[in-house]
Design an enzyme around this catalytic site. Structure first.
Site, short mmCIF file in Angstrom:
data_model
loop_
_atom_site.label_atom_id
_atom_site.label_comp_id
_atom_site.label_asym_id
_atom_site.label_seq_id
_atom_site.Cartn_x
_atom_site.Cartn_y
_atom_site.Cartn_z
N ILE A 125 1.37 2.74 -7.80
CA ILE A 125 1.71 1.59 -7.03
C ILE A 125 0.45 0.68 -7.07
CG2 ILE A 125 2.64 0.23 -5.52
CD1 ILE A 125 4.57 2.81 -4.78
N ASP A 167 -12.27 4.66 3.00
CA ASP A 167 -11.38 5.47 4.01
C ASP A 167 -10.64 4.33 4.94
OD1 ASP A 167 -9.74 6.57 6.00
OD2 ASP A 167 -11.31 8.11 6.62
N ARG A 198 -8.42 -7.06 10.15
CA ARG A 198 -9.47 -7.73 11.07
C ARG A 198 -10.70 -7.94 10.33
NH1 ARG A 198 -8.82 -8.42 16.41
NH2 ARG A 198 -10.64 -9.61 16.04
N TYR A 257 6.36 8.47 9.26
CA TYR A 257 5.84 7.22 8.33
C TYR A 257 6.81 6.12 8.35
CZ TYR A 257 6.27 5.45 3.24
OH TYR A 257 6.52 4.63 2.32
N LYS A 263 5.74 2.36 9.36
CA LYS A 263 6.42 1.01 8.30
C LYS A 263 7.20 0.22 9.33
CE LYS A 263 4.44 2.70 4.40
NZ LYS A 263 3.36 1.94 3.81
#
Length: 258
Positions: free
Chosen positions: A15, A59, A118, A148, A152
């Protein structure tokens, strides 16, 4: 003239790679950020020239690592688009979800988007740019993978928070919520169960699952000028799953009870 830059996190995956490829039509430089630098570099090399597709090891759960990514973007030009795509799901059921899994899934699928935003918010203010978060239909309904899914759902709310608070700076924030996407991970499942896509697609009104390019096209639209008045929304890219489940609809339409 200053180059326009886009950041795509989790860009080593199918994706993320599709999004990076699609955004190149409207941006000069794409930063392919991923914790797996080797794969990200391979994807970048496949997509195009090294001066346009730049792999960066990052990361996204680390403030330090994300700060370095932000500095790299600033060095390359004007950051116009941030795509928070990195994510993963672990335990399928709540019973199998440990405290460690809960924290890890929230760190990667929710907190990382906060950290990335940020880190680059001043750059997005300067460009009046946009953030697109890759959420999931799991954040809209219950389809398993609870940690998960909860993350989300939080990501969708975070999207709206940014849209409302940062709209005065010209920053737009939107989300894309894919359904089942045909990626390499699903290909592995298909190797174990050749009928996996047939089993999945019967729940979708369009009778197919999502292609990574479908997600990429939605991201490009939300990042582009045609979406200039769109902010704070979640666009499902799910072949109709959240509109209603096709298998259930067929079941009820064949019944005499309405």
């Amino acid at each position: 003239m200053t180059q326009s830059v886009a950041i795509v996190t989790g860009a080593a995956g199918d994706i993320g790679a599709a999004i990076a490829d699609r955004l190149a039509a409207d941006h000069d430089v794409i930063l392919l950020a991923d914790i797996d630098l080797v794969t990200a570099a391979a994807v970048a090399g496949r997509l195009g020239p090294a001066d346009r597709f730049v792999p960066v090891e990052c990361d996204v759960t680390s403030e330090t690592s994300v700060a370095a990514l932000a500095r790299r973007a600033a060095q390359l030009g004007s950051l116009r688009t941030l795509v928070n795509n990195a994510g993963a799901a672990r335990a399928v059921s709540l019973h199998d979800t440990t405290a460690e899994i809960w924290r890890a899934d929230n760190a990667l699928n929710l907190e990382a988007a906060f950290l990335c935003f940020r880190a680059v918010e001043d750059q997005l203010k300067a460009s009046r740019g946009s953030m697109i978060n890759i959420a999931s239909v799991n954040g809209m309904n219950v389809f398993g993978h609870p940690a998960y899914s909860a993350a989300k759902a939080g990501l969708l709310h975070f999207t709206r928070l940014v849209a409302v608070e940062y709209g005065k700076f010209g920053i737009r924030a939107n989300a894309v919520a894919p359904g089942t996407v045909k990626t390499q991970a699903w290909e592995a499942r298909a190797a174990a169960n050749p009928n996996v896509f047939e089993d999945a697609r019967r729940w979708y009104p369009l009778q197919r699952v999502v292609d990574p390019k479908d997600v990429a096209n939605a991201v490009a639209f939300l990042a582009g000028p045609q979406a200039a008045a769109i902010t704070g929304v979640c666009l499902p890219v799910d072949c109709g799953l959240t509109a209603g489940q096709a298998e259930l609809a067929r079941t009820f339409s064949q019944s005499e009870h309405y």
